[in-house]
Design a protein around this motif. Structure first.
Motif, PDB file in Angstrom:
ATOM      1  N   ASN A 283       0.830  -1.207   0.000  1.00 54.33           N
ATOM      2  CA  ASN A 283       0.000   0.000   0.000  1.00 54.33           C
ATOM      3  C   ASN A 283       0.863   1.256   0.000  1.00 54.33           C
ATOM      4  N   ARG A 284       2.083   1.138   0.547  1.00 50.38           N
ATOM      5  CA  ARG A 284       3.008   2.268   0.587  1.00 50.38           C
ATOM      6  C   ARG A 284       3.886   2.347  -0.663  1.00 50.38           C
ATOM      7  N   ARG A 285       3.755   1.380  -1.568  1.00 51.41           N
ATOM      8  CA  ARG A 285       4.653   1.324  -2.724  1.00 51.41           C
ATOM      9  C   ARG A 285       3.899   1.416  -4.047  1.00 51.41           C
ATOM     10  N   THR A 286       2.819   2.161  -4.067  1.00 50.24           N
ATOM     11  CA  THR A 286       1.968   2.179  -5.249  1.00 50.24           C
ATOM     12  C   THR A 286       2.579   2.913  -6.445  1.00 50.24           C
ATOM     13  N   ASN A 287       3.751   3.520  -6.248  1.00 54.31           N
ATOM     14  CA  ASN A 287       4.409   4.194  -7.376  1.00 54.31           C
ATOM     15  C   ASN A 287       5.595   3.387  -7.897  1.00 54.31           C
ATOM     16  N   TYR A 288       5.665   2.083  -7.532  1.00 61.25           N
ATOM     17  CA  TYR A 288       6.838   1.295  -7.933  1.00 61.25           C
ATOM     18  C   TYR A 288       6.962   1.189  -9.447  1.00 61.25           C
ATOM     19  N   ASP A 289       5.825   1.289 -10.155  1.00 59.69           N
ATOM     20  CA  ASP A 289       5.886   1.190 -11.614  1.00 59.69           C
ATOM     21  C   ASP A 289       6.429   2.464 -12.253  1.00 59.69           C
ATOM     22  N   GLN A 290       6.702   3.479 -11.433  1.00 61.51           N
ATOM     23  CA  GLN A 290       7.301   4.714 -11.934  1.00 61.51           C
ATOM     24  C   GLN A 290       8.756   4.864 -11.485  1.00 61.51           C
ATOM     25  N   GLU A 291       9.269   3.843 -10.802  1.00 57.76           N
ATOM     26  CA  GLU A 291      10.638   3.890 -10.282  1.00 57.76           C
ATOM     27  C   GLU A 291      11.603   3.282 -11.293  1.00 57.76           C
ATOM     28  N   GLY A 292      11.738   3.923 -12.442  1.00 62.31           N
ATOM     29  CA  GLY A 292      12.624   3.403 -13.473  1.00 62.31           C
ATOM     30  C   GLY A 292      11.925   2.392 -14.371  1.00 62.31           C
ATOM     31  N   ASP A 293      12.715   1.740 -15.207  1.00 56.72           N
ATOM     32  CA  ASP A 293      12.164   0.848 -16.231  1.00 56.72           C
ATOM     33  C   ASP A 293      12.104  -0.611 -15.807  1.00 56.72           C
ATOM     34  N   PHE A 294      12.668  -0.949 -14.658  1.00 57.52           N
ATOM     35  CA  PHE A 294      12.808  -2.354 -14.286  1.00 57.52           C
ATOM     36  C   PHE A 294      11.483  -3.112 -14.326  1.00 57.52           C
ATOM     37  N   HIS A 295      10.499  -2.671 -13.559  1.00 54.71           N
ATOM     38  CA  HIS A 295       9.240  -3.410 -13.471  1.00 54.71           C
ATOM     39  C   HIS A 295       8.489  -3.460 -14.798  1.00 54.71           C
ATOM     40  N   PRO A 296       8.363  -2.362 -15.539  1.00 56.35           N
ATOM     41  CA  PRO A 296       7.700  -2.449 -16.842  1.00 56.35           C
ATOM     42  C   PRO A 296       8.405  -3.395 -17.815  1.00 56.35           C
ATOM     43  N   ILE A 297       9.729  -3.390 -17.826  1.00 52.10           N
ATOM     44  CA  ILE A 297      10.464  -4.268 -18.740  1.00 52.10           C
ATOM     45  C   ILE A 297      10.254  -5.732 -18.364  1.00 52.10           C
ATOM     46  N   VAL A 298      10.367  -6.049 -17.078  1.00 52.31           N
ATOM     47  CA  VAL A 298      10.184  -7.433 -16.641  1.00 52.31           C
ATOM     48  C   VAL A 298       8.776  -7.920 -16.989  1.00 52.31           C
ATOM     49  N   ALA A 299       7.767  -7.088 -16.734  1.00 52.96           N
ATOM     50  CA  ALA A 299       6.388  -7.462 -17.049  1.00 52.96           C
ATOM     51  C   ALA A 299       6.216  -7.707 -18.545  1.00 52.96           C
ATOM     52  N   HIS A 300       6.758  -6.821 -19.358  1.00 51.22           N
ATOM     53  CA  HIS A 300       6.634  -6.952 -20.811  1.00 51.22           C
ATOM     54  C   HIS A 300       7.310  -8.227 -21.307  1.00 51.22           C
ATOM     55  N   HIS A 301       8.504  -8.508 -20.821  1.00 51.84           N
ATOM     56  CA  HIS A 301       9.228  -9.694 -21.266  1.00 51.84           C
ATOM     57  C   HIS A 301       8.532 -10.977 -20.813  1.00 51.84           C
ATOM     58  N   LEU A 302       7.932 -10.957 -19.619  1.00 51.63           N
ATOM     59  CA  LEU A 302       7.196 -12.132 -19.151  1.00 51.63           C
ATOM     60  C   LEU A 302       6.006 -12.411 -20.061  1.00 51.63           C
ATOM     61  N   ILE A 303       5.306 -11.372 -20.441  1.00 51.80           N
ATOM     62  CA  ILE A 303       4.165 -11.519 -21.356  1.00 51.80           C
ATOM     63  C   ILE A 303       4.617 -12.106 -22.689  1.00 51.80           C
ATOM     64  N   GLN A 304       5.747 -11.630 -23.193  1.00 52.24           N
ATOM     65  CA  GLN A 304       6.257 -12.144 -24.456  1.00 52.24           C
ATOM     66  C   GLN A 304       6.553 -13.639 -24.390  1.00 52.24           C
ATOM     67  N   CYS A 305       6.932 -14.127 -23.220  1.00 50.11           N
ATOM     68  CA  CYS A 305       7.250 -15.551 -23.058  1.00 50.11           C
ATOM     69  C   CYS A 305       6.017 -16.446 -23.172  1.00 50.11           C
ATOM     70  N   ALA A 306       4.825 -15.877 -22.988  1.00 51.32           N
ATOM     71  CA  ALA A 306       3.613 -16.692 -22.848  1.00 51.32           C
ATOM     72  C   ALA A 306       2.762 -16.754 -24.104  1.00 51.32           C
ATOM     73  N   ASP A 307       3.141 -16.051 -25.158  1.00 47.78           N
ATOM     74  CA  ASP A 307       2.444 -16.153 -26.451  1.00 47.78           C
ATOM     75  C   ASP A 307       0.932 -15.963 -26.304  1.00 47.78           C
ATOM     76  N   ILE A 308       0.534 -14.828 -25.734  1.00 45.82           N
ATOM     77  CA  ILE A 308      -0.897 -14.527 -25.573  1.00 45.82           C
ATOM     78  C   ILE A 308      -1.544 -14.315 -26.942  1.00 45.82           C
ATOM     79  N   GLN A 309      -2.778 -14.803 -27.059  1.00 40.40           N
ATOM     80  CA  GLN A 309      -3.539 -14.658 -28.295  1.00 40.40           C
ATOM     81  C   GLN A 309      -4.865 -13.932 -28.037  1.00 40.40           C
ATOM     82  N   PRO A 310      -5.392 -13.210 -29.043  1.00 40.69           N
ATOM     83  CA  PRO A 310      -6.707 -12.568 -28.890  1.00 40.69           C
ATOM     84  C   PRO A 310      -7.771 -13.578 -28.466  1.00 40.69           C
ATOM     85  N   GLY A 311      -8.662 -13.129 -27.580  1.00 38.13           N
ATOM     86  CA  GLY A 311      -9.766 -13.969 -27.136  1.00 38.13           C
ATOM     87  C   GLY A 311      -9.458 -14.843 -25.943  1.00 38.13           C
ATOM     88  N   GLN A 312      -8.223 -14.850 -25.466  1.00 34.99           N
ATOM     89  CA  GLN A 312      -7.871 -15.709 -24.342  1.00 34.99           C
ATOM     90  C   GLN A 312      -8.277 -15.094 -23.001  1.00 34.99           C
TER      91      GLN A 312
END
Length: 279
Positions: free
Chosen positions: A19-48
């Motif tokens: 609750n005290r760390r709600t701006n962690y996604d604005q603390e540099g690129d680390f979290h957005p990059i990790v999230a994006h790369h994880l998504i790329q690993c899972a081959d998401i398709q429309p409609g899933q």
């Protein structure tokens, strides 16, 4: 947002911490990059249909929702009301209507069997108790042939936490590495194998950097405020012992200084597996 009671003190600490760390996604690129790369690993398709565990401020949930489109859906679960409040704001700003957020304990919350095509947990594994048991529950939520994608952290990562483990031994405390469950590629693979996943792949990415001595020294209070440290270290020491532990921490940092600074390894594992068809 669906309210859900947090059943014990440790989980309340986790919720309060985030609750005290709600701006962690604005603390540099680390979290957005990790999230994006994880998504790329899972081959998401429309409609899933997607389940995002420890969704936080919705980094994985929002990008996934944009990929699956209105014919698909995303459910994001998190203990922290503050995190979900931030996620709601971002979802509204993005104009997405295919994301449902639930405040809840992933150890208890239920979904029908074979509900999801993909399950994610990005940067949440160290805070989840009973990881093997929960992985088996998540396996049940997946459709046959569905994919789970989680991140892990190497045993070499986060030098400050490893220093704390060393100091804890001076007080008779066996402080487990926060990254124990995913410490090596072999442990990552074994973690999913024991939950009956197959076709397991483990890749890694290095986010490490050099810290100045001053910045590393200033991280002491941040380390102590982490609920994992609170439960396993802080609560077992009195005030004088904590002062002594800080002195030992600062002394240990001095031994690690190089011309470039103090190297802080941050090796992230992307761990992906699938639920066998027919189960």
């Amino acid at each position: 947002m669906n309210n859900y009671s947090i059943p014990n003190h440790y989980k309340q600490q986790i919720a309060d911490y985030f609750n005290r760390r709600t701006n962690y996604d604005q603390e540099g690129d680390f979290h957005p990059i990790v999230a994006h790369h994880l998504i790329q690993c899972a081959d998401i398709q429309p409609g899933q249909h997607i389940l995002d565990i420890a969704t936080g401020t919705g980094l994985v949930a929002i990008e996934s929702a944009q990929i699956v489109g209105n014919s698909g859906s995303v459910v994001g679960v998190d203990l922290s009301e503050g995190m979900l409040r931030r996620s709601h704001s971002k979802i509204a700003h993005a104009g997405l209507t295919n994301i449902e957020l639930k405040q809840g304990d992933i150890e208890i919350i239920e979904f029908p069997a074979n509900s999801f095509d993909r399950i994610f947990c990005c940067c949440g594994i160290p805070y989840i108790p009973n990881i093997p048991t929960n992985l088996r529950r998540w396996h049940n939520f997946l459709k046959p042939g569905g994919i789970i994608a989680i991140t892990g952290v190497a045993e070499t990562a986060y030098i400050l936490g490893n220093i704390l483990i060393k100091i804890a031994k001076n007080y008779g405390l066996q402080l487990q590495n926060w990254n124990e469950a995913t410490a090596t590629p072999e442990k990552c693979k074994h973690l999913l194998q024991t939950a009956d996943f197959e076709q397991i792949k483990v890749t890694n990415e290095q986010f490490g950097d050099y810290l100045s001595l001053e910045s590393a020294q200033n991280l002491w209070e941040l380390i102590l405020n982490n609920p994992l440290t609170q439960m396993n270290f802080v609560q077992h020491l009195n005030s004088e012992q904590l002062k002594s532990a800080k002195f030992q921490y600062l002394a240990e940092l001095e031994t690690l200084v190089t011309k470039q600074g103090i190297w802080n390894d941050i090796t992230i594992f992307y761990i992906v597996g699938s639920k066998p068809i027919g189960r």
